[in-house]
Enzyme design. Structure first.
Site, PDB file in Angstrom:
ATOM      1  N   HIS A 101      25.150   6.923  18.211  1.00 57.53           N
ATOM      2  CA  HIS A 101      23.849   7.616  18.180  1.00 57.53           C
ATOM      3  C   HIS A 101      22.785   6.716  17.568  1.00 57.53           C
ATOM      4  CE1 HIS A 101      25.663  11.288  19.633  1.00 57.53           C
ATOM      5  NE2 HIS A 101      26.626  11.118  18.749  1.00 57.53           N
ATOM      6  N   ASP A 107      17.394   2.213  20.368  1.00 61.21           N
ATOM      7  CA  ASP A 107      16.948   1.651  21.652  1.00 61.21           C
ATOM      8  C   ASP A 107      15.596   2.279  21.988  1.00 61.21           C
ATOM      9  OD1 ASP A 107      18.462   1.354  24.988  1.00 61.21           O
ATOM     10  OD2 ASP A 107      16.398   1.073  24.290  1.00 61.21           O
ATOM     11  N   GLY A 134      24.386  16.978  26.761  1.00 59.10           N
ATOM     12  CA  GLY A 134      24.871  15.837  25.982  1.00 59.10           C
ATOM     13  C   GLY A 134      23.770  15.404  25.026  1.00 59.10           C
ATOM     14  N   GLU A 186      30.017  21.755  31.344  1.00 60.86           N
ATOM     15  CA  GLU A 186      30.526  22.363  32.584  1.00 60.86           C
ATOM     16  C   GLU A 186      31.439  23.536  32.301  1.00 60.86           C
ATOM     17  OE1 GLU A 186      30.913  19.443  31.269  1.00 60.86           O
ATOM     18  OE2 GLU A 186      32.517  18.297  32.180  1.00 60.86           O
ATOM     19  N   GLU A 200      20.672  12.260  29.213  1.00 61.56           N
ATOM     20  CA  GLU A 200      20.749  10.793  29.203  1.00 61.56           C
ATOM     21  C   GLU A 200      22.236  10.486  29.393  1.00 61.56           C
ATOM     22  OE1 GLU A 200      21.558   7.517  26.669  1.00 61.56           O
ATOM     23  OE2 GLU A 200      21.996   7.810  28.793  1.00 61.56           O
ATOM     24  N   GLU A 209      31.858   5.786  32.326  1.00 54.48           N
ATOM     25  CA  GLU A 209      32.021   7.009  31.527  1.00 54.48           C
ATOM     26  C   GLU A 209      31.996   8.238  32.447  1.00 54.48           C
ATOM     27  OE1 GLU A 209      29.340   5.583  27.734  1.00 54.48           O
ATOM     28  OE2 GLU A 209      29.404   7.724  28.150  1.00 54.48           O
ATOM     29  N   HIS A 358      19.794  -0.988  25.119  1.00 61.17           N
ATOM     30  CA  HIS A 358      21.147  -1.214  24.576  1.00 61.17           C
ATOM     31  C   HIS A 358      22.158  -1.440  25.679  1.00 61.17           C
ATOM     32  CE1 HIS A 358      21.719   3.055  25.546  1.00 61.17           C
ATOM     33  NE2 HIS A 358      23.012   2.877  25.355  1.00 61.17           N
TER      34      HIS A 358
HETATM   35  N1  LIG Z   1      24.418   7.789  28.247  1.00 62.34           N
HETATM   36  C1  LIG Z   1      25.655   7.761  27.797  1.00 62.34           C
HETATM   37  N2  LIG Z   1      26.617   7.115  28.443  1.00 62.34           N
HETATM   38  N3  LIG Z   1      25.949   8.398  26.669  1.00 62.34           N
HETATM   39  C2  LIG Z   1      24.910   9.008  25.866  1.00 62.34           C
HETATM   40  C3  LIG Z   1      25.024  10.516  25.859  1.00 62.34           C
HETATM   41  C4  LIG Z   1      26.364  10.958  25.478  1.00 62.34           C
HETATM   42  C5  LIG Z   1      26.299  12.246  24.609  1.00 62.34           C
HETATM   43  O1  LIG Z   1      26.597  13.353  25.474  1.00 62.34           O
HETATM   44  C6  LIG Z   1      27.758  14.021  25.007  1.00 62.34           C
HETATM   45  N4  LIG Z   1      28.473  14.478  26.198  1.00 62.34           N
HETATM   46  C7  LIG Z   1      29.017  13.706  27.175  1.00 62.34           C
HETATM   47  N5  LIG Z   1      29.567  14.483  28.126  1.00 62.34           N
HETATM   48  C8  LIG Z   1      29.360  15.774  27.757  1.00 62.34           C
HETATM   49  C9  LIG Z   1      29.664  17.040  28.329  1.00 62.34           C
HETATM   50  N6  LIG Z   1      30.322  17.108  29.501  1.00 62.34           N
HETATM   51  N7  LIG Z   1      29.275  18.155  27.682  1.00 62.34           N
HETATM   52  C10 LIG Z   1      28.617  18.078  26.509  1.00 62.34           C
HETATM   53  N8  LIG Z   1      28.297  16.912  25.892  1.00 62.34           N
HETATM   54  C11 LIG Z   1      28.655  15.775  26.522  1.00 62.34           C
HETATM   55  C12 LIG Z   1      28.521  12.997  24.187  1.00 62.34           C
HETATM   56  O2  LIG Z   1      29.332  13.632  23.208  1.00 62.34           O
HETATM   57  C13 LIG Z   1      27.371  12.211  23.555  1.00 62.34           C
HETATM   58  O3  LIG Z   1      26.906  12.814  22.371  1.00 62.34           O
END
Ligand SMILES: NC(=[NH2+])NCCC[C@H]1O[C@@H](n2cnc3c(N)ncnc32)[C@H](O)[C@@H]1O
Length: 423
Positions: A101, A107, A134, A186, A200, A209, A358
Site C-alpha cells: 500500500h 506512486d 479492492g 465477487e 485499480e 494477478e 511503480h
Molecule cells: N493493482 C493491483 N494489482 N493491486 C492493487 C489493488 C489490490 C487491492 O485490492 C484488493 N483485492 C484484490 N482482489 C480483490 C477482490 N476480489 N475483492 C476484494 N479486494 C480485492 C487487495 O487485497 C489489495 O488491497
C-alpha cells in the site's frame, strides 16, 4: 458441436479431472467445467487430446487436465496439501501489510491519475452510488468523499487492511459517505447496484494477478444498466528494444571477469536471468527500436472472463534505427471515460514517455540478441495464456520474424520464446 469419432485407436480410456473450466472455441473442441471427470480416448498431440464428457466427444487442452489420483486413504491429507489455485492466503496476506500500500500510495503518477478522475467528474458524481473494488487503504473512496458528493461509496477490500480502512474513513470524517465492506467483491452482498465501479486492478504486464477477473464478475453482478467502469478501457503496448545495460550486467559480465574466462556460465545466466520476464524494468525512449504498438485493447464493458484464458495479437514493427534487438518491452495504458458525454477522458500511461510508475515496464529478453537495421521488419504474434491451475499466473509467448530490408540478403530470422509469469 462435437461430432462422434470412430474410436479406432481407443485403448481403454483414462479418467482425468479438469483443473479449471474451458470453453471450446473451435467446432470440435469440448467445453467443460473445473472438477469435471473426462474420459481421454486418444492423445494425438501433447497439446490437444480427444476426450469424452457426458457422451459428447471433442478436443480438449491437455494442460487443463490432471490424471485422476487413485482414491486412497490419505486423500484428505492430499486435499490439505493442495494449494488454492488463487493463492488467496498469500495474496491477501501480502495486502494485509503496509509494504504494497505504501508502494502504491507513493506512486504519485498512479494515485494522482485516480484523484484527477474524481476531481474532473465531481459534479456528475453527486448522489451517485460508487463501488471501489479492492480499495486497499481506501484512497480512491476518500477522494470521492473529499472531492465530490456521491450518495454512498462501497469500499470493498478482502484483506485484513479493511479494518484499518474503516479507521481511516472515521479519522477523515467520511463515515456518512463511505461504507467499508470486507470480503471478496465477487462474493459480497451489496445493498444495491452501483452507478460507477472504480478499481485499480492492473498488474504487471496489465493482467498479472488477474484481479481483473474479480472486476468483471463484480461488473456483471453489481453495475447497473448504463453504469460506468473506471478504468473504461485498457491497452497493452509492445516494442522491440535494446537492453544493453541489462545484457552487460547479466550476460556479458561472464566474458572477462578479473581477466578470467567465465563464458561456460553463460548458458546458466541465460536460464536464470532471461527465462522469466523482468518486472520493474525502466526502458529509455532511445532503447525503442521501432514505434511502440498497442497490441491488445480491452473494453471493460464487453470483456468476458473466458476471454482472459488466451489473448492473442499480431504485431508488425518497422525498425526505425539500427541497433541490437535484445528483446521486447511491454507496458499498459488505461482510460477513464468522463461521466459527462463528450467530456475529456483521463489517461494513466505507464510507458517510457510518461512519469514513471511503480509498475515501470516489463522486459522480455531473447535468448540471443540480434543486430537489426533501419527498415528491417519485425512481425509476429504475442499470446498471453492464463495458467489453468494457478489462476493469478500466465505465460507470454512471442513469435517473431525479422525480415532484412537490404535486398542482398533474404535472411529471415525466425524466433519464438515462452515466458512464465511466474508459473
Ligand atoms: N493493482 C493491483 N494489482 N493491486 C492493487 C489493488 C489490490 C487491492 O485490492 C484488493 N483485492 C484484490 N482482489 C480483490 C477482490 N476480489 N475483492 C476484494 N479486494 C480485492 C487487495 O487485497 C489489495 O488491497
Amino acid at each position: 458441436m462435437q461430432t462422434e469419432k470412430e474410436d479406432e485407436d481407443d485403448a481403454s480410456p483414462e479418467e482425468y479431472v479438469a483443473l479449471s473450466s474451458f470453453t471450446g472455441s473451435g467446432s470440435d473442441q469440448l467445453s467443460f467445467h473445473s472438477g469435471d471427470r473426462l474420459l481421454v480416448h486418444a492423445k494425438p498431440s501433447s497439446e490437444w487430446w480427444w476426450a469424452e464428457l457426458h457422451e459428447v466427444i471433442g478436443y480438449v487442452p491437455a494442460r487443463y487436465l490432471r490424471q485422476d489420483a487413485a482414491e486412497d486413504e490419505d486423500d484428505e491429507e492430499e486435499e490439505e496439501e493442495e494449494e488454492d489455485p488463487w493463492q488467496d492466503e498469500e495474496y491477501f496476506g501480502s495486502y494485509g501489510t503496509l509494504r504494497l500500500h505504501l508502494e502504491m500510495l507513493s506512486d504519485k503518477s498512479r494515485t494522482e491519475a485516480y484523484r484527477q478522475v474524481i476531481l474532473s467528474n465531481s459534479a456528475s458524481l453527486r448522489n451517485k452510488v460508487v463501488m471501489d473494488l479492492g480499495c486497499g487503504t481506501g484512497i480512491i473512496s476518500l477522494f470521492c468523499a473529499q472531492l465530490a458528493q456521491p450518495s454512498v461509496v462501497y469500499a470493498v477490500e478482502a484483506s485484513s487492511m479493511s479494518e484499518y480502512t474503516r479507521q481511516l474513513v472515521k479519522q477523515n470524517g467520511c463515515e456518512e459517505v463511505i461504507t467499508v465492506l470486507q470480503g471478496r467483491a465477487e462474493e459480497l452482498e451489496l445493498p444495491e447496484r452501483v452507478d460507477i465501479l472504480v478499481s485499480e486492478w492492473m498488474g504487471n504486464c496489465l493482467l498479472f494477478e488477474f484481479m481483473v477477473e474479480s472486476v468483471l464478475l463484480a461488473r456483471d453482478r453489481w453495475l447497473r444498466e448504463g453504469g460506468v467502469m473506471w478504468p473504461s478501457s485498457a491497452a497493452l503496448t509492445l516494442v522491440p528494444c535494446q537492453a544493453h545495460s541489462y545484457y552487460a550486467e547479466k550476460m556479458a559480465f561472464w566474458e572477462r571477469p578479473y581477466g578470467l574466462d567465465f563464458t561456460p556460465l553463460q548458458p546458466l545466466a541465460q536460464q536464470e536471468f532471461f527465462t522469466k520476464p523482468k518486472f520493474s524494468h525502466l526502458i529509455e525512449p532511445d532503447d525503442c527500436l521501432a514505434a511502440p504498438c498497442n497490441v491488445i485493447c480491452l473494453d471493460m464493458y464487453t470483456l468476458q472472463v473466458k476471454d482472459l484464458e488466451e489473448i492473442k495479437a499480431q504485431f508488425h514493427f518497422c525498425v526505425e534505427k539500427s541497433g541490437v534487438f535484445h528483446g521486447f518491452t511491454a507496458w499498459f495504458t488505461v482510460h477513464f471515460e468522463s461521466l459527462e458525454t463528450g467530456g475529456a477522458a483521463v489517461e494513466l500511461n505507464t510507458g517510457p514517455n510518461s512519469e514513471p510508475t511503480h509498475w515501470k515496464q516489463t522486459l522480455f529478453m531473447l535468448d540471443r540478441p540480434v543486430s537489426v537495421y533501419t527498415g528491417d521488419s519485425i512481425r509476429g504474434t504475442i499470446v498471453l495464456r492464463r495458467n489453468p491451475v494457478w489462476r493469478r499466473h500466465m505465460t507470454v509467448t512471442m513469435h517473431w520474424n525479422i525480415n532484412s530490408s537490404t535486398e542482398d540478403t533474404d535472411n529471415c530470422q525466425v524466433g519464438t520464446k515462452t515466458f512464465p509469469m511466474w508459473r
